[in-house]
Scaffold this active site. Structure first.
Site, PDB file in Angstrom:
ATOM      1  N   GLU A   1       0.824  -1.219   0.000  1.00  0.00           N
ATOM      2  CA  GLU A   1       0.000   0.000   0.000  1.00  0.00           C
ATOM      3  C   GLU A   1       0.858   1.269   0.000  1.00  0.00           C
ATOM      4  O   GLU A   1       0.532   2.262  -0.659  1.00  0.00           O
ATOM      5  CB  GLU A   1      -0.923  -0.012   1.239  1.00  0.00           C
ATOM      6  CG  GLU A   1      -1.902   1.130   1.298  1.00  0.00           C
ATOM      7  CD  GLU A   1      -2.873   1.139   0.109  1.00  0.00           C
ATOM      8  OE1 GLU A   1      -2.670   1.992  -0.763  1.00  0.00           O
ATOM      9  OE2 GLU A   1      -3.786   0.315   0.047  1.00  0.00           O
TER      10      GLU A   1
ATOM     11  N   LYS B   1       4.774   4.020  -9.875  1.00  0.00           N
ATOM     12  CA  LYS B   1       3.472   3.911  -9.211  1.00  0.00           C
ATOM     13  C   LYS B   1       2.375   3.573 -10.224  1.00  0.00           C
ATOM     14  O   LYS B   1       1.492   2.752  -9.965  1.00  0.00           O
ATOM     15  CB  LYS B   1       3.147   5.221  -8.486  1.00  0.00           C
ATOM     16  CG  LYS B   1       4.148   5.537  -7.376  1.00  0.00           C
ATOM     17  CD  LYS B   1       4.029   6.979  -6.909  1.00  0.00           C
ATOM     18  CE  LYS B   1       5.119   7.335  -5.910  1.00  0.00           C
ATOM     19  NZ  LYS B   1       5.217   8.769  -5.647  1.00  0.00           N
TER      20      LYS B   1
ATOM     21  N   GLY C   1       6.007  11.381   2.986  1.00  0.00           N
ATOM     22  CA  GLY C   1       6.181  11.825   4.370  1.00  0.00           C
ATOM     23  C   GLY C   1       6.143  10.660   5.340  1.00  0.00           C
ATOM     24  O   GLY C   1       5.569   9.606   5.052  1.00  0.00           O
TER      25      GLY C   1
HETATM   26  N1  HSE Z   1       9.341  11.446  -4.146  1.00  0.00           N
HETATM   27  C1  HSE Z   1       7.954  11.133  -4.222  1.00  0.00           C
HETATM   28  C2  HSE Z   1       7.143  12.392  -4.457  1.00  0.00           C
HETATM   29  C3  HSE Z   1       7.417  10.428  -3.002  1.00  0.00           C
HETATM   30  O1  HSE Z   1       7.711  13.469  -4.605  1.00  0.00           O
HETATM   31  O2  HSE Z   1       5.940  12.281  -4.536  1.00  0.00           O
HETATM   32  C4  HSE Z   1       7.890   9.019  -2.910  1.00  0.00           C
HETATM   33  O3  HSE Z   1       7.505   8.289  -4.016  1.00  0.00           O
END
Ligand code: HSE
Length: 431
Positions: free
Chosen positions: A131, A207, A304
């Site tokens: 997730e 992703k 985060g």
């Molecule tokens: N570096 C990514 C972002 C978060 O800036 O959304 C981790 O995948």
């Protein structure tokens, strides 16, 4: 109450520490919700002596993360090392082969090897959960795979990289250049010192590969993705987008088409009235279109310590409760290869900006290139008058056409003597 679930955490960076903070800070609550305690029993990271936001000295330390897989008190391995191979891959394989479930935030690993690892997990009768790998704190894997299980998903569209969204938002709000905003974001710690994973679109593509796999029942196929980042976005294009009623966003789009499955990450112009246009700053959002539910929108923090830790803890709670689902929605043996649709077959409208000589006949030359390629113009802006030898912008939007036709027109236009800079184009998505 059942026996505690023994958790090993490999990787004690932002997400590792965020996960431990939630597990320790909500111990009783999580035990009540899961019917058993979640106990961190062992950890591993590159350096034991580093200052960290959570105390880790109370856990057994393993110099070698792979050794966590063999420890008798470890029921589940949390892989937060990162990287598509190396120790992350070795640990994941070792844990699955040892019959232990793996929870990971590692999008690169799964985008490249998700099929192989899903098969390994199923062969050993355990769960591979991720997730936290997609859109940080947004529970989009669960929503897409489980909540929307009754749908044939036609389209998934996401703002999947907070760094890019922050940069584009700041460029628009303050009329600033990409390099300037990136440098500031790096100084403030919002962007990595080595920003290419984010700004060149690869993080979003990792992703998207996972979302597309779940949506379409296909093996993640990172190499099939079309990927463009945001480095070439100029303030002038952001200003023209506003004038035309659009906003520029880096989107990841997976879509079933008659030519196969489109999987693409690139900057897009989207109508300012579209809900995704309102997602600003570091936020992520994913819009899913299913045939039964219609359109759903999922918004939240994409990175985060606490948001991503929240996603890791959700997977741990699923395991503690005994919830099982195949990693990509169907048993690994049923995952399809997924026919990728070529970009040349993509159909849509386009934005085109040219920097041209300001003299009679230029527009006719440009229009002839579009005519010859069969591309129809929807609107045009050319209002500056050159007072020096400086080129002036011509901006056009087209009616829907194919990428092959538009590319043909672009090549011809780029070769015209009156066109003084490489043409800039953006795909327009109506969503
Ligand atoms: N570096 C990514 C972002 C978060 O800036 O959304 C981790 O995948």
């Amino acid at each position: 109450m059942n026996a505690p679930l023994g958790v090993a955490v490999a990787g004690l960076g932002t997400v590792g520490c965020g996960t431990i903070a939630i597990l320790e800070g909500r111990k009783e609550l999580l035990a009540a919700r899961c019917g058993r305690a979640l106990e961190v029993v062992a950890v591993s990271a590159r350096r034991a002596d580093k200052e960290r936001p959570v105390p880790v000295a109370r856990y057994r330390w393993h110099d070698d993360p792979v050794s966590l897989a063999a420890a008798a008190d470890v029921d589940v391995v949390v892989e937060l090392i990162g990287g598509e191979d190396g120790p992350a891959l070795a640990l994941t394989r070792a844990a699955l082969e040892a019959g232990k479930p793996v929870v990971t935030a590692n999008k690169a690993l799964l985008a490249h090897r998700g099929g192989e690892l899903a098969r390994l997990a199923e062969a050993n009768g355990v769960v591979l959960a991720y997730e936290a790998a997609v859109a940080g704190g947004i529970p989009i894997v669960k929503a897409l795979r489980d909540g929307l299980v009754g749908n044939r998903v036609e389209r998934v569209v996401g703002i999947l990289n907070g760094t890019c969204n922050y940069i584009l938002t700041t460029m628009r709000e303050h009329g600033r250049a990409f390099a300037d905003v990136l440098a500031e974001a790096q100084a403030l710690g919002y962007a990595e010192a080595e920003p290419s994973l984010d700004v060149d679109g690869h993080d979003a593509a990792h992703k998207l590969a996972l979302l597309a796999a779940i949506a379409c029942g296909t093996e993640p196929t990172f190499d099939a993705l079309h990927i463009e980042g945001i480095r070439a976005i100029a303030p002038i294009d952001i200003a023209f987008a506003e004038e035309l009623g659009y906003r520029i966003k880096l989107l990841g789009i997976a879509r079933r088409t008659s030519h196969g499955i489109e999987q693409r990450v690139h900057p897009c112009m989207i109508p300012r009235s579209a809900p995704l246009a309102e997602i600003e700053g570091v936020f992520n959002a994913v819009q899913v279109h299913g045939d039964a539910v219609g359109t759903t929108l999922h918004v939240g923090p994409g990175a985060g310590a606490a948001p991503t830790g929240s996603a890791v803890v959700a997977d741990l709670c699923d395991l503690a409760r005994g919830f099982r689902a195949p990693a990509f929605g169907v048993p690994a043996a049923m995952l399809q290869a997924g026919e990728p649709a070529p970009m040349s077959a993509h159909e849509g409208a386009y934005y085109l900006r040219l920097m041209v000589d300001d003299r009679p006949g230029v527009l006719a030359d440009v229009a002839a290139c579009l005519r010859d390629a069969g591309v129809s113009v929807e609107s045009m802006i050319q209002r500056h008058r050159a007072t020096t030898d400086q080129p002036v912008p011509i901006v056009m939007t087209t009616h829907a056409t194919t990428e092959a036709a538009f590319d043909g027109a672009l090549a011809a236009i780029g070769a015209l003597a009156c066109v003084r800079e490489p043409p800039r184009m953006l795909r327009i998505e109506t969503l």
